[in-house]
Design a protein around this motif. Structure first.
Motif, mmCIF file in Angstrom:
data_model
loop_
_atom_site.group_PDB
_atom_site.id
_atom_site.type_symbol
_atom_site.label_atom_id
_atom_site.label_comp_id
_atom_site.label_asym_id
_atom_site.label_seq_id
_atom_site.Cartn_x
_atom_site.Cartn_y
_atom_site.Cartn_z
ATOM 1 N N GLU A 157 16.296 17.068 -14.498
ATOM 2 C CA GLU A 157 15.441 18.040 -13.667
ATOM 3 C C GLU A 157 14.523 17.197 -12.938
ATOM 4 O O GLU A 157 14.650 17.723 -11.416
ATOM 5 C CB GLU A 157 14.456 18.603 -14.644
ATOM 6 N N LEU A 158 13.847 15.888 -13.226
ATOM 7 C CA LEU A 158 13.362 15.300 -11.962
ATOM 8 C C LEU A 158 13.534 14.698 -11.283
ATOM 9 O O LEU A 158 13.786 14.277 -10.345
ATOM 10 C CB LEU A 158 12.480 14.102 -13.139
ATOM 11 N N GLU A 159 15.269 13.961 -11.486
ATOM 12 C CA GLU A 159 16.232 13.589 -10.284
ATOM 13 C C GLU A 159 16.032 14.303 -9.249
ATOM 14 O O GLU A 159 16.396 13.701 -8.489
ATOM 15 C CB GLU A 159 17.113 12.749 -11.221
ATOM 16 N N LYS A 160 16.438 15.194 -10.195
ATOM 17 C CA LYS A 160 17.492 17.016 -9.043
ATOM 18 C C LYS A 160 15.958 17.411 -7.696
ATOM 19 O O LYS A 160 15.852 17.158 -6.850
ATOM 20 C CB LYS A 160 17.394 18.149 -9.746
ATOM 21 N N ALA A 161 14.133 17.365 -8.676
ATOM 22 C CA ALA A 161 13.661 17.612 -8.060
ATOM 23 C C ALA A 161 13.413 16.361 -7.072
ATOM 24 O O ALA A 161 12.988 16.941 -5.590
ATOM 25 C CB ALA A 161 12.278 17.610 -8.653
ATOM 26 N N LEU A 162 12.766 15.126 -7.607
ATOM 27 C CA LEU A 162 12.668 14.168 -6.393
ATOM 28 C C LEU A 162 14.014 13.698 -5.286
ATOM 29 O O LEU A 162 13.483 13.222 -4.153
ATOM 30 C CB LEU A 162 12.346 12.781 -7.128
ATOM 31 N N LEU A 184 8.530 10.012 -1.562
ATOM 32 C CA LEU A 184 7.011 11.038 -1.847
ATOM 33 C C LEU A 184 5.875 8.788 -1.915
ATOM 34 O O LEU A 184 6.389 7.971 -2.157
ATOM 35 C CB LEU A 184 7.025 11.080 -3.021
ATOM 36 N N THR A 185 4.911 9.707 -2.259
ATOM 37 C CA THR A 185 3.860 7.813 -2.377
ATOM 38 C C THR A 185 4.415 7.557 -3.739
ATOM 39 O O THR A 185 4.456 9.016 -4.854
ATOM 40 C CB THR A 185 2.554 8.230 -1.753
ATOM 41 N N GLU A 186 4.393 6.547 -4.054
ATOM 42 C CA GLU A 186 3.891 6.256 -5.680
ATOM 43 C C GLU A 186 3.202 7.308 -6.436
ATOM 44 O O GLU A 186 3.073 7.722 -8.010
ATOM 45 C CB GLU A 186 3.153 4.645 -5.435
ATOM 46 N N ARG A 187 1.937 7.884 -6.161
ATOM 47 C CA ARG A 187 0.962 8.457 -6.376
ATOM 48 C C ARG A 187 1.602 9.972 -6.662
ATOM 49 O O ARG A 187 1.774 10.704 -7.893
ATOM 50 C CB ARG A 187 -0.307 8.601 -6.353
ATOM 51 N N GLU A 188 2.259 10.605 -5.855
ATOM 52 C CA GLU A 188 2.740 11.656 -6.379
ATOM 53 C C GLU A 188 3.787 12.124 -6.974
ATOM 54 O O GLU A 188 4.082 12.781 -7.689
ATOM 55 C CB GLU A 188 3.735 12.187 -4.391
ATOM 56 N N ARG A 189 5.098 10.695 -7.004
ATOM 57 C CA ARG A 189 5.677 10.662 -7.600
ATOM 58 C C ARG A 189 5.455 10.641 -9.007
ATOM 59 O O ARG A 189 5.908 11.324 -9.884
ATOM 60 C CB ARG A 189 6.274 9.195 -7.638
ATOM 61 N N ARG A 190 4.537 9.813 -9.692
ATOM 62 C CA ARG A 190 4.609 9.468 -10.876
ATOM 63 C C ARG A 190 3.372 11.200 -11.150
ATOM 64 O O ARG A 190 3.264 11.105 -12.815
ATOM 65 C CB ARG A 190 2.837 8.422 -11.212
ATOM 66 N N THR A 191 1.985 11.652 -10.823
ATOM 67 C CA THR A 191 2.229 13.073 -11.269
ATOM 68 C C THR A 191 3.018 13.751 -11.510
ATOM 69 O O THR A 191 2.827 14.627 -12.315
ATOM 70 C CB THR A 191 1.255 13.590 -9.852
ATOM 71 N N ILE A 192 4.337 14.072 -10.672
ATOM 72 C CA ILE A 192 5.034 14.871 -11.173
ATOM 73 C C ILE A 192 5.913 14.552 -12.432
ATOM 74 O O ILE A 192 6.425 14.964 -12.832
ATOM 75 C CB ILE A 192 6.104 14.521 -9.595
ATOM 76 N N GLU A 193 6.074 13.299 -12.374
ATOM 77 C CA GLU A 193 6.724 12.597 -13.753
ATOM 78 C C GLU A 193 5.799 13.233 -14.440
ATOM 79 O O GLU A 193 6.405 13.530 -15.969
ATOM 80 C CB GLU A 193 6.987 11.222 -13.563
ATOM 81 N N SER A 194 4.262 13.016 -14.670
ATOM 82 C CA SER A 194 3.780 13.376 -15.706
ATOM 83 C C SER A 194 3.634 14.214 -16.094
ATOM 84 O O SER A 194 3.663 15.206 -17.130
ATOM 85 C CB SER A 194 2.324 12.468 -15.546
#
Lengths: 469, 268
Positions: free
Chosen positions: A360-365, A371-381
């Motif tokens: 699901e993550l791969e699809k969304a990203l 994205l910025t590193e921070r945005e990316r990490r937020t979505i992952e967490s």
């Protein structure tokens, strides 16, 4: 969890002991209840036939389970002592226990390999176990599999094809002379028991015309009534020979009743139509010289037993094919059993959650673009949080409940809810589909009916009050 | 083209024969399907070859010995497939197919001679077809007779081997034997009559006492006696089986007579 079998069979115990161990059907329920009361015994099934008395059980500890079942067997039978029983018992565990049950159901372990009754007897034992709630997740699955394996062996090999009793061998031979027994006339000479049994077999296989003769005409009339045949005075034996296509001879006479000349004359008068003669008595009643006459086919008891022996050889040959089939099925079932452990299920569940999250993550990203590193990490967490929270409850329940009495049910349920494969290496056919036999309790009506396609002779079923067979 | 098809037929029949013989001696039934399939493919090639010959000649192609034998083998296989499809009698294949194969091979090794006949002889095909149909009947009776004797021997000697299990019951074989003769006999009778007519047209006399005609007459009388004997003297079962095997020798000798009389062509 382990599956065990403890029991005796015709191979390990004399009939005197097997008789003592049998339980009348009316008391099996009570016995099963006492069996599952033992703390180490989780599930149980009691199989009793003429040739075997066995207890199948699911236990949480092999040693304690085996001694519990042994104790059960001794206590159930007042006339049996431990010293009498123990030397004759065999005990198999896990794969070997399952293989044993499969071999029993497929009648590879029977006295007469390929006999049809045992499958029905296993089914009855299973139904009783279900009825008295002694069978659970594991036995339901394993015994149900055993029934389908037993049936599969009968249809996929020719194990049941060869006649292995003297009278069925006689029928088989008759069918090699006459293609259609319906139009044939059988002449029964004498009132010997074997002759009557063979005549009955022939009638069951289509023979309609029965002629009977004994020295005592009164007795012949009685037999004629029984077989719906026609009694003939013994003096007219020679003229009756002309009419008979099949002659069964079983008198108690110490000399030949049918001489070579009699058969020669009969065949001449029959215009060379073949005659099939069976002499089931010792001393023989038909002159062996009859064998030399063209179109007369004489078989004595030795010939028939020789034929039976030959057929048993054929069945044994088929049995080796069945063994391979069984081995395969045992592996399928064992891998299912292994999957019922708590730890691999927890691992598989976590893995499944992780897989879904990653996908699901791969699809969304991919859709969101750079994205910025921070945005990316937020979505992952976020994704990790949802999956972990969702699974947390299930994992905790699994861990605690796995130790409880109904633990297996929880594990099986978790595997189904999350669609986990049965085997960690390969997903087998069992995973996806709903399987009625894995529900904890089935009523006897819900027992798979497929084994009944093959009609079993009614007289062979276990009857209430008939302990052994 | 027809040549290639014939060669294909022969090769496939050969493998079919081998497979059917393996089937006969092995316990398993699985070989029978492969054997039937291989033979069936050969049969299609054979059919195509026969049709090709008719189209090529523009008439019914029964002028040469090879044509007659080819039709004979084709009809035998037709009977065989009938038995397999309707009666599951694969075992018949192990006996009929070798016979058909041998017949085809024997036709190939005899010298080919293209007949150059005046139009009147084209009516000869009626004689040949009738004779071939009669021969097919006797060939099936012959095969049934052999199977009968084998099964009889196995039952008498109490040898319950693979063959015993695969061969059909004795009375079935006896019936097959009898009905095949009953069917073949009228065809042979008509075949002989038409043969005599065609002989009259060519040489002016119905009977020229050549080896073909002599053997044909002997064969006819023989089978007549066999049929009569069954009704009057009870020549059935083992005796009938023995007699049909002997009778078929007469049939084969008639064929040899055809070749001796005029290598390569029929009934001139």
């Amino acid at each position: 969890m382990n599956i065990i079998v403890v029991g005796v069979s015709h191979k390990t115990a004399p009939v005197e002991l097997r008789e003592l161990l049998a339980i009348p059907v009316s008391r099996i329920g009570e016995a099963l209840k006492r069996l599952v009361v033992y703390p180490s015994v989780k599930e149980g099934m009691f199989l009793a036939t003429c040739n075997r008395v066995e207890v199948y059980a699911v236990v949480d500890d092999v040693d304690r389970g085996v001694s519990a079942v042994q104790e059960f067997l001794v206590h159930t039978h007042l006339a049996v002592s431990e010293e009498m029983l123990l030397p004759h018992l065999y005990r198999y565990v896990d794969d070997r226990a399952i293989a044993h049950l499969f071999r029993v159901a497929a009648s590879l372990d029977s006295m007469v390999i390929g006999e049809p009754q045992i499958l029905g007897q296993v089914k009855t034992a299973f139904e009783l176990s279900l009825l008295h709630r002694a069978s659970g997740v594991i036995l339901n699955k394993v015994v149900r599999k055993a029934l389908s394996v037993g049936k599969g062996v009968r249809t996929q090999t020719r194990i049941a094809e060869f006649a292995v009793s003297v009278s069925s061998a006689a029928v088989e031979l008759a069918k090699k002379v006459f293609s259609n027994l319906h139009e044939k006339t059988v002449l029964l000479v004498g009132a010997g028991e074997m002759g009557k049994i063979a005549a009955q077999h022939l009638i069951r296989n289509g023979v309609r015309q029965v002629l009977l003769t004994t020295r005592n005409l009164h007795r012949a009339h009685a037999l004629a009534e029984r077989f719906h045949g026609k009694a003939i005075p013994f003096g007219e034996l020679r003229s009756a020979l002309v009419r008979a296509d099949i002659v069964l001879c079983a008198t108690g006479a110490p000399h030949y009743v049918i001489e070579r000349e009699d058969v020669e004359r009969a065949i001449r008068q029959r215009m060379n139509r073949p005659v099939f003669l069976i002499d089931i008595t010792v001393p023989r009643n038909i002159d062996p010289a009859v064998k030399e006459i063209d179109n007369a086919f004489l078989f004595d008891i030795d010939d028939l037993e020789n034929h039976v022996g030959h057929n048993q050889e054929e069945r044994r040959r088929e049995a080796t094919k069945a063994e391979a089939l069984i081995q395969q099925e045992v592996e399928t079932i064992s891998s299912w059993l292994r999957s019922l452990e708590a730890t691999p299920t927890i691992v598989a569940l976590k893995k499944r959650g992780d897989e879904i999250k990653q996908a699901e993550l791969e699809k969304a990203l991919g859709r969101l673009g750079p994205l910025t590193e921070r945005e990316r990490r937020t979505i992952e967490s976020l994704a990790t949080g949802i999956v972990n929270k969702l699974l947390h409850g299930s994992l905790v329940t699994l861990k605690t409940e796995a130790q409880s009495h109904n633990g297996l049910l929880f594990i099986e349920a978790a595997r189904r809810f999350f669609d986990l494969p049965d085997d960690l290496q390969e997903s087998s056919e069992l995973s996806g589909q709903a399987d009625p036999a894995t529900s904890q309790h089935m009523t006897a009506d819900e027992v798979p009916q497929n084994v009944e396609d093959e009609p079993l002779p009614a007289e062979f079923w276990m009857k209430p009050g008939d302990p052994a067979c | 083209m027809a040549d290639i098809l014939y060669r294909m037929t022969l090769v496939l029949y050969f493998f079919g024969t081998v497979l059917f013989l393996i089937y006969l001696l092995r316990r398993t039934e699985t070989v029978s399907r492969t054997a039937s399939f291989v033979t069936g493919t050969g049969f299609l090639a054979h059919t195509a070859a026969l049709i090709g010959r008719i189209v090529g000649l523009g008439s019914f192609p029964l002028l040469t010995f090879q044509d007659a034998v080819s039709l004979f083998a084709w009809l035998l296989l037709l009977v065989m497939f009938g038995a397999i499809l309707f009666k599951s009698l694969h075992v018949l294949g192990a006996f009929i197919l070798p016979l058909a194969f041998l017949a085809l091979v024997s036709a190939i090794v005899t010298p080919v001679e293209q007949p150059n006949l005046p139009p009147v002889f084209h009516a000869v095909w009626i004689h040949v077809t009738l004779s071939v149909l009669g021969t097919v009947g006797f060939a099936v009776a012959f095969v049934a007779g052999i199977m009968y004797l084998i099964q009889d021997r196995l039952l008498k000697s109490k040898r319950f081997n693979v063959l015993y299990f695969k061969l059909p019951p004795l009375d079935f074989l006896d019936m097959l034997n009898h009905r095949s003769i009953l069917l073949g006999f009228p065809f042979l009778t008509l075949g002989i009559l038409t043969g005599a007519l065609s002989a009259q047209m060519t040489s002016g006399s119905y009977l020229s006492w050549n080896s073909e005609q002599i053997w044909a007459l002997i064969t006819w009388i023989f089978y007549f006696v066999v049929l009569l004997g069954r009704v009057t003297a009870g020549w059935r079962a083992k005796k009938a089986a023995l007699l049909t095997i002997v009778g078929f020798a007469g049939v084969v000798l008639t064929f040899v007579g055809v070749l001796l009389k005029n290598p390569g062509s029929l009934s001139q």
